[in-house]
Design a protein around this motif. Structure first.
Motif, short mmCIF file in Angstrom:
data_model
loop_
_atom_site.label_atom_id
_atom_site.label_comp_id
_atom_site.label_asym_id
_atom_site.label_seq_id
_atom_site.Cartn_x
_atom_site.Cartn_y
_atom_site.Cartn_z
N CYS A 37 0.84 -1.20 0.00
CA CYS A 37 0.00 0.00 0.00
C CYS A 37 0.87 1.24 0.00
CB CYS A 37 -0.94 -0.10 1.19
SG CYS A 37 -1.29 1.34 2.14
N THR A 39 1.04 3.57 2.04
CA THR A 39 1.63 3.82 3.35
C THR A 39 2.97 3.10 3.50
OG1 THR A 39 -0.59 4.05 4.27
CG2 THR A 39 1.20 3.72 5.85
N HIS A 56 0.56 -4.20 6.43
CA HIS A 56 -0.62 -4.16 7.30
C HIS A 56 -1.88 -4.64 6.58
CE1 HIS A 56 -0.25 -0.26 5.32
NE2 HIS A 56 -1.55 -0.29 5.25
N GLU A 57 -1.77 -4.97 5.29
CA GLU A 57 -2.93 -5.52 4.57
C GLU A 57 -2.65 -7.00 4.37
OE1 GLU A 57 -3.31 -3.28 0.94
OE2 GLU A 57 -3.48 -1.37 2.00
N GLU A 136 -8.65 -4.47 4.48
CA GLU A 136 -8.20 -3.27 5.21
C GLU A 136 -8.39 -1.99 4.39
OE1 GLU A 136 -5.86 -0.18 7.01
OE2 GLU A 136 -5.41 -1.07 5.07
ZN LIG Z 1 -2.68 0.47 3.70
#
Ligand SMILES: [Zn+2]
Ligand SMILES: [Zn+2]
Length: 317
Positions: A37, A39, A56-57, A136
């Motif tokens: 992502c 981020t 985090h995904e 997410e």
């Molecule tokens: Zn993300």
């Protein structure tokens, strides 16, 4: 285990990283897919000063706890559940929180990840891993209608035709008739048009100060100034963009035009899973490429290339 680890000034695949040790309330999840992502790319540039395992995904299989043996996705904010912020119902804003792959908690670009049990959601059988890995970011898109009322008659602009812009546009178009996506990339706009969305190029002659809601998903410093030009007096700007570093802006127009600025981050996983299960959001066309975790550096480079939407990591050895 294998993991993509961010250290000071360096990111690399560590092939012999020790597996995380779950804390008291955490369970171990064997990761099957993870998504790269914006981020993650910002973290590599220094955003948040994060060090550790990125990602985090994710979707995986719980190895212990009530969901042992079942496929799960996990919310990324790990709250303390003790403080006043948690007790009044805002655990995603817990001042003591860690955030998976973003703040003091190792992430999901790894074979194994430790996740608080209460962050986990079981994945319905109808959602394959390739789709579930989008939970997410789809939840982040659903945070917009969780924060501002969408009556359905608003004129809405989504700024940005990338990963998050696409998902926000799809979610908003499922509840409002007039959604316009403004971007810079013809091929990404063409994908949105194929999904039935209205699009325009940023260089087009756009009506100024006339939209009720403008959502900034540009991931760029130019997003907010552009949104300010498009939003009508007393309209609302929803800011999804996080930029490493400081932005400068003349703030007077917010006062003069009484513009509401809404920062918007993580959202409801239950709504996202429901939308993915029932095909309300179409995420498969966003998958541009996939790489094995062992080739994680190629995945990160690919995610930064022009025209790329979602790059997936596969954990199968
Ligand atoms: Zn993300
Ligand atoms: Zn707390």
């Amino acid at each position: 285990m294998r993991a993509i680890v961010l250290e000071t000034d360096d990111v690399q695949v560590d092939m012999v990283r020790p597996a995380p040790i779950p804390a008291a309330e955490e369970v171990m999840v064997r990761v099957t897919r993870a998504g790269v992502c914006e981020t993650d790319l910002q973290l590599i540039k220094g955003y948040m000063g994060f060090r550790g395992v990125l990602g985090h995904e994710f979707v995986g299989v719980a190895e212990s706890g009530p969901f042992a043996g079942q496929r799960v996705v996990g919310e990324i904010n790990c709250a303390c559940w003790q403080c006043n912020t948690c007790r009044i119902g805002f655990p995603t804003h817990c001042p003591n929180r860690t955030v998976i792959g973003i703040l003091n908690h190792d992430g999901a670009f790894a074979d194994m990840i430790a996740v608080p049990q209460r962050n986990l959601h079981r994945v319905p059988d109808a959602i394959p891993d390739d789709i579930a890995v989008f939970t997410e970011p789809v939840a982040a898109a659903f945070q917009i209608p969780a924060q501002i009322e969408i009556a359905g008659t608003e004129r809405i602009v989504v700024l940005g035709d990338g990963r998050l812009g696409n998902l926000c546009a799809q979610v908003l178009a499922s509840m409002a008739d007039d959604v316009l996506v403004i971007g810079k990339h013809r091929e990404k706009l063409a994908l949105l048009e194929a999904m039935g969305l209205k699009t325009a190029l940023l260089s087009d002659d756009l009506p100024q100060r006339s939209f009720d809601i403008v959502v900034d998903c540009t991931g760029s410093e130019s997003g907010l100034p552009t949104a300010l030009k498009l939003v009508r007096p007393r309209g609302t700007i929803v800011l999804k963009t996080t930029v490493a570093g400081t932005q400068t802006l003349a703030w007077a127009p917010f006062v003069i035009d009484e513009v509401t600025l809404v920062g918007s981050r993580c959202g409801p996983f239950d709504r996202a899973l429901n939308a993915l299960e029932h095909g309300l959001v179409d995420v498969e066309p966003l998958i541009t490429d996939r790489f094995n975790l062992s080739n994680g550096m190629m995945a990160l480079r690919r995610a930064q290339e022009k025209g790329v939407l979602k790059v997936l990591l596969e954990m199968e050895a």
